[in-house]
Design a protein around this motif. Structure first.
Motif, PDB file in Angstrom:
ATOM      1  N   ASN A   8      17.674  17.528 -23.284  1.00 51.04           N
ATOM      2  CA  ASN A   8      16.988  16.891 -22.148  1.00 51.04           C
ATOM      3  C   ASN A   8      16.926  15.384 -22.284  1.00 51.04           C
ATOM      4  O   ASN A   8      17.143  14.648 -21.330  1.00 51.04           O
ATOM      5  CB  ASN A   8      15.549  17.422 -22.020  1.00 51.04           C
ATOM      6  CG  ASN A   8      15.538  18.838 -21.507  1.00 51.04           C
ATOM      7  OD1 ASN A   8      16.512  19.278 -20.905  1.00 51.04           O
ATOM      8  ND2 ASN A   8      14.459  19.557 -21.751  1.00 51.04           N
ATOM      9  N   ASP A  38      16.538  22.050 -27.148  1.00 51.81           N
ATOM     10  CA  ASP A  38      16.212  21.775 -25.732  1.00 51.81           C
ATOM     11  C   ASP A  38      15.802  20.312 -25.552  1.00 51.81           C
ATOM     12  O   ASP A  38      16.211  19.653 -24.587  1.00 51.81           O
ATOM     13  CB  ASP A  38      15.072  22.678 -25.254  1.00 51.81           C
ATOM     14  CG  ASP A  38      15.490  24.151 -25.231  1.00 51.81           C
ATOM     15  OD1 ASP A  38      16.706  24.403 -25.238  1.00 51.81           O
ATOM     16  OD2 ASP A  38      14.601  25.029 -25.235  1.00 51.81           O
ATOM     17  N   THR A  39      15.011  19.792 -26.490  1.00 50.74           N
ATOM     18  CA  THR A  39      14.500  18.416 -26.347  1.00 50.74           C
ATOM     19  C   THR A  39      15.642  17.403 -26.458  1.00 50.74           C
ATOM     20  O   THR A  39      15.727  16.467 -25.648  1.00 50.74           O
ATOM     21  CB  THR A  39      13.424  18.129 -27.431  1.00 50.74           C
ATOM     22  OG1 THR A  39      12.474  19.183 -27.422  1.00 50.74           O
ATOM     23  CG2 THR A  39      12.721  16.812 -27.178  1.00 50.74           C
TER      24      THR A  39
END
Ligand code: ACO
Length: 378
Positions: free
Chosen positions: A306, A302-303
């Motif tokens: 993003n 996810d990081t």
């Protein structure tokens, strides 16, 4: 000299260059196909040996052909005693298994009296031997490293079953065999990746199969290619906890470091193999009682998405899949080779069948017109 003769766009890393035609595997957007079958279809329904037949013969086998093919592979599930002795004499202490495998694959050629043959039937036997024996080599390395005896494979079992059996010395359970078999399917081929291209470049000089495979192993070893799966697990270990993951990754990206297991030259909308492996990773880390490895991976996933808009590639979730199976971390890339050797072989045969030597040009940007001077004048 006119350096500008070749001036023009230099395709660094050959991005976008179409170097050959192929019928083996292909990527369109986020879809990967082997000989026209999607990777999802094959991972769900097929098995590794059948996929190897598909890659080499350009179609799925019927029942009789499949039985005969498995028997042919089984026939080569052995190593000459002298070869085993020579391989056991190679150093293993502080030696990376990929370096050992590169030497071992080359060493095997010396015991193969068909290694130099250009007869297609003999070349097929060489391919079968390499396919049967790559897992044996990796297992032999691990057993020697642990100071244990080599466990010979069983001829009536699959390559996935035998790999786990040779590694651990005990019968593997059905579920673990299925997981490894699926991983072998997912890694078997991938169009004109760095190692397959290396194999094709070597075979384009009409060099032999072993030499081409050794080139490919050498290319796979690098951390920007197959070596990334090992680096992913080392990174997870370094991060240590789920709580640390987000900050650790943000910090790494701020320092312009590459996060291993992310990004891809061709896939910009996701690697379909990573999606399959993510599901396997979630299930297996839970089963092994260490769900934190998946949770940490998901936070990193996810990081990176993003922060950089990058998606995981095949190496990201395969790391935690192998870890949950108890496989030593530095064997992850060798396992990749156990599978990918079959794709390399398909590429080598395709190259031989429609060959022209690879010989691109380099754009000169060094000095011109220099004149040699004797030592005492420099
Ligand atoms: N982490 C952080 N940034 C990245 C990553 C990453 N994993 N991958 C690419 N980027 C960034 C680059 O820094 C570069 O940014 P910039 O334009 O600001 O300089 C941009 O994205 C383009 O990256 P390149 O390295 O030029 O992309 P390329 O297509 O040449 O390389 C590669 C693809 C090698 C897979 C790259 O994404 C990478 O190094 N990933 C990490 C290693 C890895 O996981 N390799 C396994 C690939 S799958 C396989 O071979 C089995």
């Amino acid at each position: 000299m006119a350096a500008e003769v070749y001036a023009g766009a230099v395709d660094k890393g050959l991005e976008g260059v179409v170097a050959c035609t192929t019928k083996i595997s292909f990527i369109v957007d986020a879809t990967l196909t082997y000989r026209g079958y999607t990777i999802e279809d094959l991972a769900e329904h097929s098995n590794f040996e059948e996929v190897v037949y598909l890659l080499w013969e350009n179609r799925l086998p019927n029942a009789e052909e499949f039985k005969a093919f498995k028997n042919e592979i089984s026939e080569y599930l052995s190593l000459p005693a002298d070869a085993i002795a020579a391989l056991k004499a190679l150093p293993v202490k502080d030696v990376h298994p990929m370096a050992w495998l590169r030497t071992a694959a080359s060493t095997l050629a010396l015991w193969d009296n068909e290694a130099q043959s250009t007869d297609p039937k003999a070349q097929k036997r060489v391919a079968l031997r390499l396919t049967a024996r790559m897992g044996m080599l990796v297992a032999l390395f691990e057993r020697v490293r642990q100071g244990k005896d080599f466990v010979p494979p069983k001829k009536d079992q699959s390559l996935a079953w035998n790999f786990l059996y040779m590694l651990n010395g005990t019968d593997p359970d059905e579920e673990t065999v299925k997981v490894l078999d699926t991983c072998l399917i997912l890694h078997a081929d991938h169009e004109l990746n760095c190692s397959a291209f290396a194999a094709r470049v070597t075979s384009s000089s009409l060099s032999d199969i072993y030499s081409s495979v050794v080139s490919a192993i050498s290319a796979l070893k690098g951390p920007l290619h197959g070596g990334a799966n090992e680096q992913v697990m080392l990174m997870l270990k370094d991060i240590g906890t789920v709580d640390n993951a987000k900050e650790w990754i943000k910090d790494a990206l701020a320092q312009k470091k590459k996060v291993m297991g992310f990004g891809h030259r061709v896939y910009k909308n996701g690697d379909p193999r990573a999606k399959i492996l993510r599901v396997m990773s979630e299930k297996l880390t839970k089963k092994s009682g260490e769900p934190k490895w998946y949770e940490m991976s998901k936070t990193i996933d996810d990081t990176v998405q993003n922060e950089k808009g990058l998606l995981p590639n095949v190496d990201f979730y395969s790391a935690t899949v192998y870890y949950s199976m108890g496989i030593p971390i530095d064997l992850y890339t060798p396992i990749f080779a156990v599978s990918r050797v079959t794709g390399w072989l398909a590429h080598i045969f395709e190259q031989y069948s429609n060959n022209r030597i690879y010989r691109p040009r380099g754009q000169w940007e060094g000095p011109e017109g220099l004149k040699w001077k004797p030592l005492n004048q420099r």
